[in-house]
Scaffold this motif. Structure first.
Motif, short mmCIF file in Angstrom:
data_model
loop_
_atom_site.label_atom_id
_atom_site.label_comp_id
_atom_site.label_asym_id
_atom_site.label_seq_id
_atom_site.Cartn_x
_atom_site.Cartn_y
_atom_site.Cartn_z
N GLU A 156 -2.97 3.16 -3.65
CA GLU A 156 -2.76 2.07 -2.63
C GLU A 156 -2.57 2.44 -1.24
O GLU A 156 -2.44 1.41 -0.19
CB GLU A 156 -1.71 0.90 -3.06
CG GLU A 156 -2.06 0.24 -4.38
CD GLU A 156 -3.21 -0.76 -4.36
OE1 GLU A 156 -3.69 -0.97 -5.59
OE2 GLU A 156 -3.65 -1.22 -3.38
N THR A 184 0.05 -6.83 2.71
CA THR A 184 -0.75 -5.72 2.26
C THR A 184 0.21 -4.87 1.18
O THR A 184 -0.27 -4.56 0.04
CB THR A 184 -1.19 -4.75 3.31
OG1 THR A 184 -1.90 -5.65 4.18
CG2 THR A 184 -1.97 -3.52 2.69
N ALA A 236 -0.45 -4.86 -2.88
CA ALA A 236 -0.52 -3.35 -3.46
C ALA A 236 0.59 -3.54 -4.68
O ALA A 236 0.08 -2.93 -5.64
CB ALA A 236 -0.25 -2.56 -2.58
#
Ligand SMILES: CC(=O)N[C@@H](CCCNCc1c(COP(=O)(O)O)cnc(C)c1O)C(=O)O
Length: 393
Positions: A356, A383, A387
């Motif tokens: 990730e 984000t 992830a």
């Protein structure tokens, strides 16, 4: 050594002591909350040097301050006053709790803890200390005496002399009351235990530690090496608890990434140390001082304590919204966050990095710790959370 490994990784693995386990990437650049490896791959950095890059990697003000100072003066020992050191001391004392206005300057957290130990002994004439189970105070033999986990101390046996240290359960007021005696020089505690698993203290515990140490003539020393400089949503975590200690150990984020440490204390404590009773070559060097002035000013100007409070609340809210049977607890203070899993965290930390492009770190075997720059954006937080959710499933 795989063929794809770079010459940098090869050289580092070949010549380094390798006491620290190495990831198989070579990081070459950082800006804000992102670092890049030599292949140009980017990572959102929630390690931030173990809570050093609070103001972000390569903050422009710090970069400029370092560049300017490098062209003026890099080397000046503490026996010779220096303009940048005077500027830094004024800036630092301007943000420390009232009364903590004398500073011993050094170059790391461990050194700050070593200094704290010596100042506490001369200030009280006593030699016993109270430290916390799960506490972490550094790796030098003196600081290790306050560090709980045996894995840190085992290899060194009796060389780590903690016979004058009484360990109490973090948060246990009864144990604390019993441990502090008229022989106690100081109680050492982290307002939020970092390496010990991201565990914020209760207000009652810290306030009682303050009351009891005053009552018994011992010092209260808060270890703010990891919690300091906006990490927890205040300039110092002590402010959350309404407590003014007799001393604080500081390091990590204080100079925006340049190595630095300090023990800040009251005049009463400072004045009891005999002249020449402690010292160090690099403490207060002009480069770290210039970087520190720029870093602290940036923290204030950009409202980084408030940023950490707001973004930390947002980050933990999003983490708590993850529906996963693997999560036991999300906890923390500001942007000092830990997610305790019901299984070992290492595989998830590895997956976050390799699958990730997110860097995180452990804090005891079950906890994934997030210590992002305070300047991280909400989009970057989103984000990271997405992830994390993916690697958990
Ligand atoms: C990879 C590596 O070496 N990590 C460090 C990480 C240490 C992080 N914590 C430092 C620390 C220290 C020691 O600070 P320093 O000497 O590492 O600057 C003291 N007190 C508290 C509350 C701290 O969090 C280590 O394992 O010693």
């Amino acid at each position: 050594m795989t063929s794809t490994q770079s010459k940098w990784l090869e050289a580092e693995l070949k010549y380094d002591s390798r006491v620290v386990g190495k990831h198989e990437v070579v990081m070459t650049r950082g800006q804000g909350s992102v670092v890049w490896d030599e292949s140009g791959r980017s990572y959102i950095d929630c390690v931030a040097g173990y809570g050093v890059a609070n103001i972000g990697h390569c903050h422009p003000d710090v970069v400029k301050a370092i560049r300017d100072q490098a062209e003026r003066l890099l080397v000046m020992p503490q026996s010779l006053p220096n303009d940048k050191r005077a500027e830094f001391l004024s800036e630092l004392v301007g943000v420390t709790p009232a009364g903590l206005d004398r500073v011993f300057l050094c170059n790391s957290g461990t050194e700050a803890m070593e200094a704290a130990k010596k100042f506490a002994i001369t200030a009280t004439g006593r030699k016993r200390f109270v430290s916390m189970k799960r506490g972490f105070s550094g790796r030098s033999l003196g600081a290790l005496a306050f560090t709980w986990e045996t894995k840190y101390r085992e290899p060194f046996g009796e060389a780590v002399d903690n016979r004058n240290v009484d360990f109490v359960t973090y948060g246990n007021i009864e144990e604390l009351r019993a441990a502090i005696t008229s022989d106690t020089a100081a109680v050492i505690l982290e307002p939020v235990q970092g390496e010990g698993g991201v565990r914020p203290a209760s207000p009652e515990f810290i306030q009682e530690a303050r009351r009891l140490t005053q009552e018994k003539g011992a010092l209260l020393i808060l270890d703010e090496i990891q919690t300091g400089f906006c990490r927890t949503g205040k300039m110092f975590a002590a402010e959350h608890y309404g407590v003014v200690p007799d001393g604080m150990t500081l390091a990590k984020a204080m100079a925006g990434g340049v190595p630095i440490g300090a023990f800040v204390m009251t005049a009463d404590v400072a004045d009891r140390m005999p002249a020449g009773g402690h010292g160090g070559t690099f403490g207060g060097n002009p480069l770290a001082m210039a970087a520190g002035v720029a870093a602290i000013r940036a923290m204030k100007r950009e409202g980084m304590a408030e940023q950490a409070r707001e973004k930390g609340a947002y980050f933990m809210e999003k983490l708590r919204a993850i529906q996963s049977p693997k999560i036991r607890e999300v906890r923390g203070l500001g942007l000092m966050i830990g997610v305790e899993l019901k299984e070992k965290s290492a595989p998830y930390i590895h997956a976050l990095e390799h699958e990730e492009g997110v860097l995180t770190l452990q804090a005891t075997p079950l906890v994934v710790r997030f210590l992002p720059p305070v300047t991280i954006s909400r989009e970057q937080i989103d984000t990271v959370v997405a992830a994390f959710e993916r690697v958990l499933n």
